[in-house]
Design a protein around this motif. Structure first.
Motif, short mmCIF file in Angstrom:
data_model
loop_
_atom_site.label_atom_id
_atom_site.label_comp_id
_atom_site.label_asym_id
_atom_site.label_seq_id
_atom_site.Cartn_x
_atom_site.Cartn_y
_atom_site.Cartn_z
N SER A 74 0.83 -1.19 0.00
CA SER A 74 0.00 0.00 0.00
C SER A 74 0.87 1.24 0.00
O SER A 74 1.88 1.30 0.69
N HIS A 106 -0.52 7.55 2.73
CA HIS A 106 -0.84 8.97 2.71
C HIS A 106 -0.22 9.55 3.98
O HIS A 106 -0.84 9.60 5.02
N ASP A 162 -3.69 3.82 0.02
CA ASP A 162 -4.25 3.72 -1.33
C ASP A 162 -5.29 2.62 -1.44
O ASP A 162 -6.25 2.74 -2.20
#
Length: 338
Positions: free
Chosen positions: A4, A7, A162
């Motif tokens: 992944s 963020h 994500d």
């Protein structure tokens, strides 16, 4: 599976980008079961190095509620915080971490009758009882307790990668967007905590919804006595129900509804107030709900990892590797030994 992408604006602590093929171990509510947590980490291949648990190819994600109730709260906090500080884990805020912050955060007003200082979370019999075990275990370590309270305030209320999401109790996109607008990210601020003194304020609704979930009031005059001894006038509800029509379609809590309310119809306002998490949204992991039995996904893209560890249930993890349909065989757990 590809790892992944993180963020990083939504993530607490030092973050190292995971390389291809690495994954995450998402762990449910610990509530002071430190030694059980150690057993779970060892079972999943984590090793203790220089006093900190780490895995060569994976990171842990803790869903909050490290504190209260259990026998080794202080030890659990040290274990989790050490992993986060070293970059081997993430941790989000649960309602019990928020409660601790609010219980110790004074507001700029005194009680009109007594003149005593007021706190964001009232020091009443119920709230005193809930935090009492934590305060008892830290009674001889006041400076440590202050350090952990400061740390709680750095914990994000959610994480979004994500291809998956984590939140303690409920994903409400509207309130998450409002939090980002207010703070620039996923973390709270002291001002936001003080504003949550008013439960109807935007700050109050953000903390309540993300860390406690959704609920509906019982019909007038009706209550439920929970297995924890508390009397409640609301019941917890799903944030993922599609087109519900009765209480049975939305109830999601360990304590059953009274039999005569199971098929009680939802009125239009109640139906409009409920959230729904679509099947095509990224997988989401929550804690909070005191489940029992064999761990399995609630829906192909929803998993709850709170299986009542501190009530001698299971401390549960999900070993996520990027799959978009969650699988029963990816759950890992250890039983809590009384």
């Amino acid at each position: 599976m590809p790892a992944s992408k993180e963020h990083t604006r939504d993530i607490n602590g030092p973050a190292s980008q995971l390389e291809l093929g690495q994954g995450y171990d998402i762990i449910g509510d610990i509530h002071g079961c430190a030694y059980t947590l150690e057993k779970l980490l060892v079972k999943m291949g984590y090793e203790k190095q220089d006093g900190v648990y780490k895995h060569q190819h994976r990171k842990a994600i803790f869903l909050g509620d490290i504190v209260d109730r259990g026998p080794h709260i202080r030890e659990a906090l040290h274990l989790v915080k050490n992993m986060v500080d070293a970059g081997y884990a993430y941790c989000i805020m649960g309602n019990h971490e928020y409660n601790a912050i609010a219980y110790t955060t004074a507001i700029d007003m005194a009680d009109d009758d007594t003149g005593e200082k007021q706190f964001v979370r009232e020091h009443n019999a119920r709230n005193n009882r809930q935090i009492s075990e934590t305060l008892t275990q830290f009674a001889a370590y006041p400076e440590e307790w202050r350090t952990f309270l400061d740390w709680f305030l750095t914990l994000p209320l959610y994480l979004e990668f994500d291809d998956f999401r984590v939140v303690h109790a409920c994903w409400d996109q509207q309130l998450i967007d409002a939090l980002v607008d207010l703070t620039g990210g996923a973390k709270a601020t002291p001002e936001l905590v003080r504003e949550s003194f008013n439960p109807n304020s935007l700050a109050g609704r953000i903390f309540d919804r993300l860390t406690r979930g959704t609920g509906l009031p019982l019909p007038e005059g009706r209550t439920i006595k929970g297995s924890d001894g508390y009397i409640r006038r609301i019941f917890r509800t799903k944030f993922w129900a599609h087109n519900p029509t009765t209480y049975k379609d939305v109830v999601f809590q360990p304590d059953p509804l009274p039999e005569d309310l199971i098929d009680f119809p939802l009125n239009p306002d109640q139906q409009a107030s409920l959230l729904s998490y679509a099947d095509d949204l990224p997988p989401i992991f929550v804690g909070h709900y005191w489940l029992q039995g064999r761990p399995r996904p609630i829906k192909p893209n929803i998993a709850c990892l709170d299986y009542s560890a501190v009530k001698y249930g299971r401390l549960v993890a999900y070993r996520f590797c990027g799959e978009q349909r969650l699988s029963e065989d990816k759950f890992e757990w250890v039983y809590v030994d009384p």
